[in-house]
Design a protein around this motif. Structure first.
Motif, short mmCIF file in Angstrom:
data_model
loop_
_atom_site.label_atom_id
_atom_site.label_comp_id
_atom_site.label_asym_id
_atom_site.label_seq_id
_atom_site.Cartn_x
_atom_site.Cartn_y
_atom_site.Cartn_z
N ASP A 159 0.83 -1.32 -0.05
CA ASP A 159 -0.15 -0.21 0.01
C ASP A 159 0.67 1.12 0.02
O ASP A 159 0.47 2.27 -0.79
CB ASP A 159 -0.97 -0.07 1.32
CG ASP A 159 -2.38 -0.71 1.14
OD1 ASP A 159 -2.62 -0.62 -0.11
OD2 ASP A 159 -2.62 -1.34 1.87
N ARG A 160 2.04 1.41 0.67
CA ARG A 160 2.99 2.46 0.70
C ARG A 160 3.62 2.76 -0.51
O ARG A 160 3.45 3.91 -1.01
CB ARG A 160 3.96 2.08 1.85
CG ARG A 160 4.87 3.48 2.04
CD ARG A 160 5.91 3.15 2.79
NE ARG A 160 6.96 2.35 1.89
CZ ARG A 160 7.65 2.91 0.69
NH1 ARG A 160 7.42 4.26 0.59
NH2 ARG A 160 8.45 1.92 0.09
N ASP A 198 1.06 4.31 -2.94
CA ASP A 198 0.59 5.68 -2.25
C ASP A 198 1.71 6.47 -3.18
O ASP A 198 1.43 7.65 -3.68
CB ASP A 198 0.91 5.76 -1.15
CG ASP A 198 -0.53 5.30 -0.28
OD1 ASP A 198 -1.43 4.85 -0.99
OD2 ASP A 198 -0.46 4.96 0.96
N ASP A 200 1.14 6.52 -6.80
CA ASP A 200 0.02 7.57 -7.11
C ASP A 200 0.66 9.20 -7.07
O ASP A 200 0.17 9.99 -7.95
CB ASP A 200 -0.95 7.58 -5.70
CG ASP A 200 -1.97 6.53 -6.08
OD1 ASP A 200 -2.29 5.85 -7.04
OD2 ASP A 200 -2.58 6.29 -4.89
N ASP A 201 1.51 9.57 -6.26
CA ASP A 201 1.80 10.95 -6.16
C ASP A 201 2.87 11.18 -7.46
O ASP A 201 2.91 12.33 -7.77
CB ASP A 201 2.81 10.97 -4.93
CG ASP A 201 1.97 11.02 -3.65
OD1 ASP A 201 0.86 11.30 -3.85
OD2 ASP A 201 2.63 10.84 -2.58
N ARG A 229 -4.14 -1.80 -6.74
CA ARG A 229 -4.81 -1.67 -5.72
C ARG A 229 -5.78 -2.81 -5.75
O ARG A 229 -5.91 -3.44 -4.65
CB ARG A 229 -5.67 -0.23 -6.00
CG ARG A 229 -4.90 0.86 -5.92
CD ARG A 229 -4.60 1.19 -4.44
NE ARG A 229 -3.51 2.79 -4.42
CZ ARG A 229 -3.00 2.87 -3.16
NH1 ARG A 229 -3.12 2.00 -2.03
NH2 ARG A 229 -2.44 4.15 -3.33
#
Length: 237
Positions: free
Chosen positions: A116-117, A120, A123-124, A204
């Motif tokens: 998940d990290r 993230d 995504d950025d 995801r």
């Protein structure tokens, strides 16, 4: 080109393994073309190692079908026909799906949190890359970071399978080397067509399946994703 030889530990890849990976990469990228001669002494000098690890690496490449021995001291880079290359890609896709199935069964909470990290962070980077493309700014550094993150994500999924035998088979079945895959994806990212960036959102759904211990769904997601990805990459060959 030289291969360093750090002090060996249980966690450190052996010199023979590094030689093997280096030669696989050179064959996959075309640096070593089909029909090129591969000799222990010549490769040892080229890679800056002794002949012994080269000998072991060549044996493994023979088993992979990437080189063929045509005489007592003569080994050539094999000419892989298109049908054989396609078969290899199908095996790779199946093994990737199997790794996801095992990961759904065996991944730890810490491993899932790391997945998940990483997403993230991806995504950025996608937001940043899109914005810089719109503004006409360079994206090389951010594209490289994005590819690094996705590479770590895939490695983490495979590691979460906790099946060393499966991972060795997967490594041997790669129809394209990591460096070639990265080269193609990077070129598209720099061109602004978001090759790969538009598909990574499926990751995801994969993490959700892994957290739910849904092995069937995890295998389906990865198999379909890998099949489409390899097909796109192979079109670039």
């Amino acid at each position: 080109m030289s291969i360093s030889s750090p002090e060996t530990t249980p966690e450190t890849t052996t010199v023979a393994e590094r030689v093997y990976q280096a030669l696989r990469s050179q064959i996959g990228s075309g640096e070593l073309e089909p029909g090129a001669k591969v000799t222990e002494r010549g490769m040892a000098e080229r890679l800056g190692v002794s002949p012994t690890p080269v000998r072991e690496a060549i044996r493994r490449l023979e088993l992979d079908g990437l080189v063929e021995r045509v005489g007592p001291r003569t080994t050539l880079v094999a000419r892989i026909e298109e049908d054989a290359s396609h078969d290899l890609a199908e095996v790779e896709v199946a093994l990737r799906g199997l790794a996801a199935r095992f990961a759904a069964r065996h991944a730890t909470d810490d491993e899932l949190d790391e997945l998940d990290r990483l997403l993230d962070e991806a995504d950025d980077l996608v937001i940043l890359i899109r914005a810089r493309h719109r503004d006409g700014k360079p994206v090389e550094k951010h594209a490289d970071r994005f590819l690094d993150v996705l590479g770590r994500f895939n490695e983490q999924v495979n590691a979460a399978a906790h099946n060393p035998v499966l991972l060795r088979l997967l490594e041997q079945s790669r129809s394209l080397t990591r460096s070639r895959q990265r080269e193609i994806s990077r070129a598209h990212l720099l061109a602004g067509d978001e090759f790969g960036a538009d598909r990574y959102a499926e990751h995801r759904a994969l993490v959700i399946a892994l957290r739910g211990r849904d092995a069937v769904e995890a295998e389906r997601i990865v198999t379909e994703h890998a099949a489409r990805g390899l097909l796109d990459l192979r079109r670039e060959q």
